[in-house]
Motif scaffolding. Structure first.
Motif, PDB file in Angstrom:
ATOM      1  N   TRP A  87     -43.539 159.989 129.940  1.00 49.10           N
ATOM      2  CA  TRP A  87     -42.889 159.424 130.878  1.00 49.10           C
ATOM      3  C   TRP A  87     -43.549 158.254 131.376  1.00 49.10           C
ATOM      4  N   ASP A  88     -44.727 158.083 131.294  1.00 44.51           N
ATOM      5  CA  ASP A  88     -45.456 156.814 131.750  1.00 44.51           C
ATOM      6  C   ASP A  88     -46.107 155.901 130.781  1.00 44.51           C
ATOM      7  N   SER A  89     -45.477 156.256 129.490  1.00 48.35           N
ATOM      8  CA  SER A  89     -45.816 155.374 128.273  1.00 48.35           C
ATOM      9  C   SER A  89     -45.019 154.352 127.855  1.00 48.35           C
ATOM     10  N   PRO A  90     -45.575 153.147 127.672  1.00 48.12           N
ATOM     11  CA  PRO A  90     -44.777 151.691 127.152  1.00 48.12           C
ATOM     12  C   PRO A  90     -43.412 152.159 126.332  1.00 48.12           C
ATOM     13  N   GLU A  91     -43.740 153.052 125.421  1.00 48.09           N
ATOM     14  CA  GLU A  91     -42.534 153.493 124.546  1.00 48.09           C
ATOM     15  C   GLU A  91     -41.353 154.044 125.309  1.00 48.09           C
ATOM     16  N   TYR A  92     -41.886 155.073 126.307  1.00 49.14           N
ATOM     17  CA  TYR A  92     -40.705 155.553 127.242  1.00 49.14           C
ATOM     18  C   TYR A  92     -40.036 154.550 127.836  1.00 49.14           C
ATOM     19  N   PHE A  93     -40.561 153.450 128.191  1.00 45.42           N
ATOM     20  CA  PHE A  93     -39.987 152.224 129.147  1.00 45.42           C
ATOM     21  C   PHE A  93     -39.085 151.507 128.154  1.00 45.42           C
ATOM     22  N   LYS A  94     -39.634 151.186 127.044  1.00 45.26           N
ATOM     23  CA  LYS A  94     -38.608 150.551 125.979  1.00 45.26           C
ATOM     24  C   LYS A  94     -37.432 151.496 125.677  1.00 45.26           C
ATOM     25  N   ALA A  95     -37.633 152.941 125.573  1.00 46.34           N
ATOM     26  CA  ALA A  95     -36.460 153.738 125.119  1.00 46.34           C
ATOM     27  C   ALA A  95     -35.519 153.704 126.226  1.00 46.34           C
ATOM     28  N   LYS A  96     -35.894 153.662 127.418  1.00 45.69           N
ATOM     29  CA  LYS A  96     -35.159 153.671 128.762  1.00 45.69           C
ATOM     30  C   LYS A  96     -34.460 152.334 128.746  1.00 45.69           C
ATOM     31  N   ALA A  97     -35.047 151.292 128.670  1.00 42.18           N
ATOM     32  CA  ALA A  97     -34.250 150.029 128.511  1.00 42.18           C
ATOM     33  C   ALA A  97     -33.237 150.112 127.540  1.00 42.18           C
ATOM     34  N   ALA A  98     -33.320 150.529 126.059  1.00 45.52           N
ATOM     35  CA  ALA A  98     -32.353 150.669 125.125  1.00 45.52           C
ATOM     36  C   ALA A  98     -31.452 151.514 125.506  1.00 45.52           C
ATOM     37  N   LEU A  99     -31.805 152.670 126.340  1.00 43.13           N
ATOM     38  CA  LEU A  99     -30.503 153.427 126.768  1.00 43.13           C
ATOM     39  C   LEU A  99     -29.653 152.763 127.820  1.00 43.13           C
ATOM     40  N   GLY A 100     -30.179 151.871 128.886  1.00 39.06           N
ATOM     41  CA  GLY A 100     -29.489 151.156 129.633  1.00 39.06           C
ATOM     42  C   GLY A 100     -28.679 150.240 128.781  1.00 39.06           C
ATOM     43  N   ALA A 101     -28.839 149.345 127.815  1.00 43.03           N
ATOM     44  CA  ALA A 101     -28.423 148.584 127.205  1.00 43.03           C
ATOM     45  C   ALA A 101     -27.055 149.326 126.151  1.00 43.03           C
ATOM     46  N   ALA A 102     -27.518 150.447 125.716  1.00 47.64           N
ATOM     47  CA  ALA A 102     -26.463 151.224 125.037  1.00 47.64           C
ATOM     48  C   ALA A 102     -25.365 151.730 126.089  1.00 47.64           C
ATOM     49  N   ILE A 103     -25.634 152.107 127.181  1.00 44.25           N
ATOM     50  CA  ILE A 103     -24.753 152.408 127.988  1.00 44.25           C
ATOM     51  C   ILE A 103     -23.689 151.343 128.310  1.00 44.25           C
ATOM     52  N   HIS A 104     -24.341 150.273 128.542  1.00 40.06           N
ATOM     53  CA  HIS A 104     -23.592 149.125 129.097  1.00 40.06           C
ATOM     54  C   HIS A 104     -22.445 148.757 127.795  1.00 40.06           C
ATOM     55  N   ASN A 105     -23.168 148.819 126.599  1.00 43.43           N
ATOM     56  CA  ASN A 105     -22.419 148.463 125.220  1.00 43.43           C
ATOM     57  C   ASN A 105     -21.225 149.304 125.039  1.00 43.43           C
ATOM     58  N   LEU A 106     -21.412 150.728 125.283  1.00 41.99           N
ATOM     59  CA  LEU A 106     -20.541 151.749 125.139  1.00 41.99           C
ATOM     60  C   LEU A 106     -19.422 151.497 126.166  1.00 41.99           C
ATOM     61  N   ARG A 107     -19.743 151.310 127.627  1.00 40.78           N
ATOM     62  CA  ARG A 107     -18.506 150.992 128.446  1.00 40.78           C
ATOM     63  C   ARG A 107     -17.542 149.646 128.185  1.00 40.78           C
ATOM     64  N   VAL A 108     -18.395 148.517 127.630  1.00 41.64           N
ATOM     65  CA  VAL A 108     -17.824 147.230 127.531  1.00 41.64           C
ATOM     66  C   VAL A 108     -17.034 147.253 126.200  1.00 41.64           C
ATOM     67  N   CYS A 109     -17.508 148.025 125.363  1.00 42.40           N
ATOM     68  CA  CYS A 109     -16.876 148.066 123.959  1.00 42.40           C
ATOM     69  C   CYS A 109     -16.105 149.347 123.528  1.00 42.40           C
ATOM     70  N   ALA A 110     -15.541 149.734 124.763  1.00 46.31           N
ATOM     71  CA  ALA A 110     -14.676 151.138 124.249  1.00 46.31           C
ATOM     72  C   ALA A 110     -13.502 150.925 123.568  1.00 46.31           C
ATOM     73  N   PRO A 111     -13.264 151.767 122.457  1.00 42.05           N
ATOM     74  CA  PRO A 111     -12.013 151.422 121.802  1.00 42.05           C
ATOM     75  C   PRO A 111     -10.810 151.690 122.628  1.00 42.05           C
ATOM     76  N   THR A 112      -9.792 150.871 122.504  1.00 42.32           N
ATOM     77  CA  THR A 112      -8.728 150.811 123.373  1.00 42.32           C
ATOM     78  C   THR A 112      -7.886 152.155 122.907  1.00 42.32           C
ATOM     79  N   THR A 113      -7.962 152.631 121.663  1.00 46.66           N
ATOM     80  CA  THR A 113      -7.024 153.771 121.424  1.00 46.66           C
ATOM     81  C   THR A 113      -7.999 154.770 120.716  1.00 46.66           C
ATOM     82  N   PRO A 114      -8.257 156.131 121.170  1.00 48.24           N
ATOM     83  CA  PRO A 114      -9.031 156.821 120.381  1.00 48.24           C
ATOM     84  C   PRO A 114      -8.782 157.308 119.087  1.00 48.24           C
ATOM     85  N   LEU A 115      -9.860 157.606 118.079  1.00 50.46           N
ATOM     86  CA  LEU A 115      -9.407 157.945 116.849  1.00 50.46           C
ATOM     87  C   LEU A 115      -8.957 159.539 116.762  1.00 50.46           C
ATOM     88  N   ASP A 116      -9.376 160.175 117.454  1.00 47.84           N
ATOM     89  CA  ASP A 116      -9.400 161.954 117.423  1.00 47.84           C
ATOM     90  C   ASP A 116      -7.993 162.217 118.055  1.00 47.84           C
TER      91      ASP A 116
END
Length: 116
Positions: A87-116
């Motif tokens: 949890w104190d490694s540079p790779e952890y912080f890079k992964a944490k930043a990627a998670l933040g960007a991913a959740i932003h993209n998931l919210r902004v680019c959510a499909p208007t109609t689900p496929l399921d």
């Protein structure tokens, strides 16, 4: 601080999973932008059947990428929680930043109609 080199399998997993998450996020943004452009284009000329087919194909592609990004997000998050010694490694912080960007993209680019 526990020092590990880049050859460590855990570090490699952090790097690989972070790269996958970043790639999928970028891909989702691009596909969502194409989907949005087609939405506007279809709205202005709905009589074009090929545009409608293109729209449906883009909608399916965007929804599939959204689901894949969500799955990879959840897997990386679970993996990170299991590796508390890093949890104190540079790779952890890079992964944490990627998670933040991913959740932003998931919210902004959510499909208007689900496929399921």
């Amino acid at each position: 601080m526990l020092r590990r080199n880049n050859a460590d399998p855990v570090i490699r997993q952090f790097i690989l999973r972070t790269a996958v998450l970043n790639y999928l996020g970028k891909s989702l943004r691009e596909q969502y932008n194409e989907y949005f452009i087609l939405t506007v284009k279809i709205g202005s000329a709905p009589e074009l059947p090929t545009d409608s087919e293109l729209f449906e194909l883009q909608r399916l592609k965007t929804s599939a990428t959204h689901r894949l990004l969500m799955r990879e997000y959840q897997e990386l998050l679970a993996y990170m929680m299991d590796k508390s010694d890093l949890w104190d490694s540079p790779e952890y912080f890079k992964a944490k930043a990627a998670l933040g960007a991913a959740i932003h993209n998931l919210r902004v680019c959510a499909p208007t109609t689900p496929l399921d």
